[in-house]
Design a protein around this motif. Structure first.
Motif, mmCIF file in Angstrom:
data_model
loop_
_atom_site.group_PDB
_atom_site.id
_atom_site.type_symbol
_atom_site.label_atom_id
_atom_site.label_comp_id
_atom_site.label_asym_id
_atom_site.label_seq_id
_atom_site.Cartn_x
_atom_site.Cartn_y
_atom_site.Cartn_z
ATOM 1 N N HIS A 46 15.395 -3.823 -7.665
ATOM 2 C CA HIS A 46 14.383 -3.726 -6.629
ATOM 3 C C HIS A 46 13.455 -2.556 -6.899
ATOM 4 O O HIS A 46 13.881 -1.520 -7.368
ATOM 5 C CB HIS A 46 15.038 -3.539 -5.252
ATOM 6 C CG HIS A 46 16.162 -4.476 -5.016
ATOM 7 N ND1 HIS A 46 16.039 -5.838 -5.033
ATOM 8 C CD2 HIS A 46 17.480 -4.239 -4.768
ATOM 9 C CE1 HIS A 46 17.194 -6.410 -4.800
ATOM 10 N NE2 HIS A 46 18.085 -5.458 -4.641
ATOM 11 N N SER A 47 12.179 -2.732 -6.548
ATOM 12 C CA SER A 47 11.234 -1.632 -6.660
ATOM 13 C C SER A 47 10.253 -1.704 -5.510
ATOM 14 O O SER A 47 9.759 -2.770 -5.170
ATOM 15 C CB SER A 47 10.472 -1.701 -7.991
ATOM 16 O OG SER A 47 9.728 -2.895 -8.080
ATOM 17 N N GLY A 69 13.876 -10.868 -12.425
ATOM 18 C CA GLY A 69 12.775 -10.898 -13.376
ATOM 19 C C GLY A 69 11.408 -11.203 -12.799
ATOM 20 O O GLY A 69 10.428 -11.261 -13.553
ATOM 21 N N HIS A 70 11.282 -11.416 -11.497
ATOM 22 C CA HIS A 70 9.968 -11.640 -10.907
ATOM 23 C C HIS A 70 9.813 -10.754 -9.672
ATOM 24 O O HIS A 70 10.772 -10.185 -9.167
ATOM 25 C CB HIS A 70 9.755 -13.114 -10.540
ATOM 26 C CG HIS A 70 10.776 -13.660 -9.595
ATOM 27 N ND1 HIS A 70 12.012 -14.150 -10.008
ATOM 28 C CD2 HIS A 70 10.764 -13.799 -8.240
ATOM 29 C CE1 HIS A 70 12.698 -14.561 -8.960
ATOM 30 N NE2 HIS A 70 11.974 -14.363 -7.878
ATOM 31 N N SER A 123 3.163 -13.213 -4.624
ATOM 32 C CA SER A 123 4.434 -13.211 -5.363
ATOM 33 C C SER A 123 4.313 -13.963 -6.679
ATOM 34 O O SER A 123 3.538 -14.912 -6.809
ATOM 35 C CB SER A 123 5.542 -13.848 -4.512
ATOM 36 O OG SER A 123 5.814 -13.068 -3.368
ATOM 37 N N ASP A 124 5.093 -13.528 -7.650
ATOM 38 C CA ASP A 124 5.081 -14.171 -8.969
ATOM 39 C C ASP A 124 5.609 -15.597 -8.896
ATOM 40 O O ASP A 124 6.518 -15.895 -8.112
ATOM 41 C CB ASP A 124 5.962 -13.391 -9.953
ATOM 42 C CG ASP A 124 5.455 -11.993 -10.252
ATOM 43 O OD1 ASP A 124 4.255 -11.729 -9.989
ATOM 44 O OD2 ASP A 124 6.253 -11.169 -10.732
ATOM 45 N N ASP A 138 15.966 -14.408 -3.362
ATOM 46 C CA ASP A 138 14.725 -13.651 -3.204
ATOM 47 C C ASP A 138 14.636 -13.033 -1.814
ATOM 48 O O ASP A 138 14.261 -11.860 -1.664
ATOM 49 C CB ASP A 138 13.520 -14.565 -3.429
ATOM 50 C CG ASP A 138 13.323 -14.953 -4.884
ATOM 51 O OD1 ASP A 138 13.904 -14.299 -5.765
ATOM 52 O OD2 ASP A 138 12.571 -15.918 -5.136
ATOM 53 N N LEU A 139 14.960 -13.812 -0.792
ATOM 54 C CA LEU A 139 14.916 -13.295 0.579
ATOM 55 C C LEU A 139 15.911 -12.161 0.751
ATOM 56 O O LEU A 139 15.580 -11.106 1.318
ATOM 57 C CB LEU A 139 15.224 -14.424 1.565
ATOM 58 C CG LEU A 139 15.332 -14.019 3.042
ATOM 59 C CD1 LEU A 139 14.047 -13.380 3.536
ATOM 60 C CD2 LEU A 139 15.701 -15.226 3.905
ATOM 61 N N GLU A 140 17.115 -12.349 0.250
ATOM 62 C CA GLU A 140 18.141 -11.317 0.383
ATOM 63 C C GLU A 140 17.746 -10.047 -0.355
ATOM 64 O O GLU A 140 17.990 -8.937 0.125
ATOM 65 C CB GLU A 140 19.475 -11.842 -0.162
ATOM 66 C CG GLU A 140 20.151 -12.847 0.749
ATOM 67 C CD GLU A 140 20.533 -12.229 2.090
ATOM 68 O OE1 GLU A 140 21.032 -11.081 2.113
ATOM 69 O OE2 GLU A 140 20.319 -12.884 3.117
ATOM 70 N N ALA A 141 17.110 -10.182 -1.525
ATOM 71 C CA ALA A 141 16.670 -9.003 -2.271
ATOM 72 C C ALA A 141 15.679 -8.192 -1.450
ATOM 73 O O ALA A 141 15.760 -6.957 -1.374
ATOM 74 C CB ALA A 141 16.038 -9.427 -3.597
#
Length: 311
Positions: A46-47, A69-70, A123-124, A138-141
């Motif tokens: 995560h960033s 990776g995205h 989003s990518d 993705d949502l959880e991240a």
């Protein structure tokens, strides 16, 4: 509604496929106008990104979150916990909620989170077939990165109902409740409905192959790739009984010109609501499948009620 709003809404809905069972429906309608009636299938790092105005309005902050990776765009309107998370339907991005977000922020004081799923908005894109497990990841991240890890109120429209089902099953303790807005529920994906949707979609999918496509068209093709198998698996999935849910069904349903499909949709929503005592069914009168656009007052009221009930 103004003529300008009707015109922009009609253009948007002819450019996208809004979600049904797996996310994609062939109801290409202007506000209150019937469409074709054909239905279409639809370990993280995560960033944090820079703070700026997000797709949901000038009061939001953009956070770019990395996963597998995205990167994904999450838009945060500051407020207290627990957070309200809004997830739009297939072919739509976070801007779908732009009129509802400030109202909810003012009335509830809660933190409001919207986001663009992979390939939508900022989003990518991710190549290959659409997979609900990847969408859940993705949502959880994003929620983990933002610290929204407990007592979340999840609001899911259309396709996002499928994501919500798998997310709440995977982490039931993270969610205090959900508001499902004309959302995909497992009860709809019977063998008969899956076959009807797949058959109705095939001509449109074939017409798109090999041609320049929009982001929403790419989403449709990605969902259609494994639609039948994915929906059969979804039909065997159950919403966790520990997570309360309010089900809002539109008066027109996603199938305003197909009575058999419309009835199947209503029956599925009602069956879902009856499965547990902590669920309730609400009908959005005078609304198309786009309840957040046509009847935002109903969506806002039910979210407020869920927030109040779970405090």
């Amino acid at each position: 509604m103004t003529a300008r709003f009707l015109s922009s809404t009609k253009r948007r809905r002819t450019a996208i496929a809004v979600g049904v069972a797996a996310a994609l429906t062939g109801v290409l309608a202007g506000c209150g106008h019937s469409g074709t009636g054909a239905s279409h299938p639809a370990a993280a790092s995560h960033s944090a990104g820079s703070a700026q105005a997000g797709a949901t309005g000038a009061g939001s902050t953009l956070r770019m979150v990395g996963n597998q990776g995205h990167r994904l765009a999450f838009h945060v309107t500051a407020g207290h916990q627990p957070a309200i998370v809004l997830d739009a339907g297939g072919g739509l991005d976070s801007s779908y909620w732009k009129t509802i977000v400030p109202v909810l922020a003012k009335k509830t004081g809660s933190e409001i989170i919207t986001y663009d799923r992979a390939g939508m908005g900022a989003s990518d894109a991710v190549p290959g077939p659409w997979k609900v497990r990847s969408a859940v990841s993705d949502l959880e991240a994003g929620l983990t990165d933002l610290g929204a890890t407990h007592d979340v109120i999840l609001v899911a429209h259309s396709e996002a109902g499928e994501i919500a089902t798998y997310a709440t099953r995977q982490h039931p303790g993270q969610f205090a409740g959900a508001v499902l807005v004309d959302a995909s529920v497992p009860q709809f994906s019977t063998d008969a409905e899956v076959a009807r949707v797949a058959a109705a979609t095939q001509a449109q999918v074939d017409a798109l192959k090999g041609k320049p496509v929009t982001k929403a068209d790419r989403q449709l093709l990605a969902v259609a790739a494994d639609y039948v198998a994915d929906q059969h698996a979804y039909h065997r999935t159950a919403w966790p009984v520990s997570v309360p849910a309010t089900v809002i069904v539109s008066e027109q349903t996603p199938f305003p010109t197909s009575p058999p499909d419309a009835q199947a949709w209503r029956a599925a929503q009602a069956a879902f609501a009856k499965e547990a005592s902590n669920r309730r069914l609400v009908t959005a009168a005078h609304s198309s499948h786009d309840i957040p656009v046509d009847r935002p007052d109903i969506v806002e009221a039910q979210i407020e009620a869920m927030v109040t009930a779970t405090r």
